[in-house]
Design a protein around this motif. Structure first.
Motif, short mmCIF file in Angstrom:
data_model
loop_
_atom_site.label_atom_id
_atom_site.label_comp_id
_atom_site.label_asym_id
_atom_site.label_seq_id
_atom_site.Cartn_x
_atom_site.Cartn_y
_atom_site.Cartn_z
N LEU A 171 -4.21 2.47 8.12
CA LEU A 171 -3.39 3.37 8.10
C LEU A 171 -3.55 4.64 7.32
O LEU A 171 -2.74 5.82 7.81
N GLY A 172 -4.63 4.67 6.56
CA GLY A 172 -5.12 5.96 6.23
C GLY A 172 -3.85 6.72 5.74
O GLY A 172 -3.36 6.71 4.71
N ALA A 192 4.42 1.10 12.10
CA ALA A 192 4.63 0.15 12.89
C ALA A 192 3.82 0.01 14.16
O ALA A 192 3.22 -1.29 14.32
N GLN A 193 3.70 0.91 14.80
CA GLN A 193 2.87 0.74 16.13
C GLN A 193 1.35 0.66 15.75
O GLN A 193 0.75 0.06 16.45
N THR A 194 0.91 1.45 14.61
CA THR A 194 -0.45 1.23 13.96
C THR A 194 -0.80 -0.25 13.82
O THR A 194 -1.81 -0.68 14.27
N LEU A 195 0.28 -0.82 13.00
CA LEU A 195 -0.01 -1.96 12.91
C LEU A 195 0.08 -2.99 13.82
O LEU A 195 -0.86 -3.89 14.14
N GLY A 196 0.80 -2.81 14.74
CA GLY A 196 1.09 -3.63 16.02
C GLY A 196 -0.07 -3.60 16.78
O GLY A 196 -0.43 -4.42 17.53
N GLN A 217 7.36 6.06 9.60
CA GLN A 217 7.67 4.52 9.65
C GLN A 217 7.32 4.04 11.18
O GLN A 217 6.83 2.79 11.29
N ASP A 218 7.61 4.85 12.07
CA ASP A 218 7.53 4.38 13.42
C ASP A 218 6.01 4.11 13.86
O ASP A 218 5.22 3.30 14.40
N GLN A 219 5.22 5.14 13.19
CA GLN A 219 3.58 5.48 13.62
C GLN A 219 3.20 4.12 12.70
O GLN A 219 2.09 3.43 13.16
N GLY A 233 0.84 -1.20 0.12
CA GLY A 233 -0.03 -0.08 0.20
C GLY A 233 1.02 1.22 0.13
O GLY A 233 0.66 2.22 -0.61
N GLY A 234 1.85 1.22 0.83
CA GLY A 234 2.88 2.28 0.72
C GLY A 234 3.66 2.62 -0.59
O GLY A 234 3.50 3.80 -1.19
#
Length: 200
Positions: free
Chosen positions: A191-192, A98-102, A94-96, A41-42
């Motif tokens: 992720l929007g 990862a945290q959203t997916l987590g 990128q950190d956000q 998606g990215g």
């Protein structure tokens, strides 16, 4: 039709990946099912932009499919290269991401594991796209699709084959529709606005 996520998963030795992440195979697979649609998606968000499509085409040219041919040996994956790819895809988010997916998998340490996982997966996903994209185009008259995008032809709106291919992968139930698993589309919805931040 096998989804792109299942296709990529089939090439990854989950026991080796779980060992690298320091988790069990079931958790590693669950995280991978979230991370692959996020990477696709990215890339798709970046490829909507002609400069992003050229950048992605250049990256595909540097990541031939031999990394995944016959299955992936994770020892052959260059995580430093993966870090750069993740940075190019998600930019400062990128950190956000990862945290959203987590968070979608119960939070806690999962975001940190996904942050470790994304650079391992990124070169694998690029090699898979390279194989699909170049294989697809060889069947359509043997034009050099990467060359046409890098030459500035085929990177605009209607004739953007990279964007079209990524769209079809994500639109076709990219995450495999396993019961209880979020689909590729819902991961992207989650992720929007975080996607596309890597555009140059």
């Amino acid at each position: 039709m096998v989804s792109a996520v299942d296709d990529i998963l089939a090439d990854i030795p989950m026991d080796q990946l779980a060992a690298q992440l320091g988790t069990d195979e079931a958790t590693a697979e669950q995280m991978t099912r979230q991370a692959i649609p996020a990477l696709l998606g990215g890339m798709q968000a970046n490829a909507e932009d002609p400069a992003g499509a050229m950048s992605l085409a250049g990256a595909l040219g540097q990541h031939p499919s031999d990394l995944i041919d016959g299955g992936v040996d994770l020892n052959q994956v260059d995580a430093d290269d993966g870090e750069k790819i993740v940075g190019n895809i998600f930019g400062p988010n990128q950190d956000q991401v990862a945290q959203t997916l987590g968070g979608g998998l119960g939070g806690g340490q999962t975001g940190d594991l996904i942050k470790k996982l994304l650079p391992i997966l990124a070169p694998i996903v690029l090699a898979y796209l390279s194989k699909r994209f170049l294989g697809q185009s060889q069947g359509s008259g043997g034009q050099d699709p990467l060359g046409s995008i890098l030459g500035g032809r085929g990177a605009g709106g209607s004739s953007n084959p990279l964007n079209d291919m990524l769209n079809s992968m994500l639109g076709g139930g990219a995450a495999g529709g396993t019961p209880g698993q979020p689909s590729g589309k819902s991961i992207l919805d989650m992720l929007g606005g975080l996607l596309g931040a890597g555009r140059h």
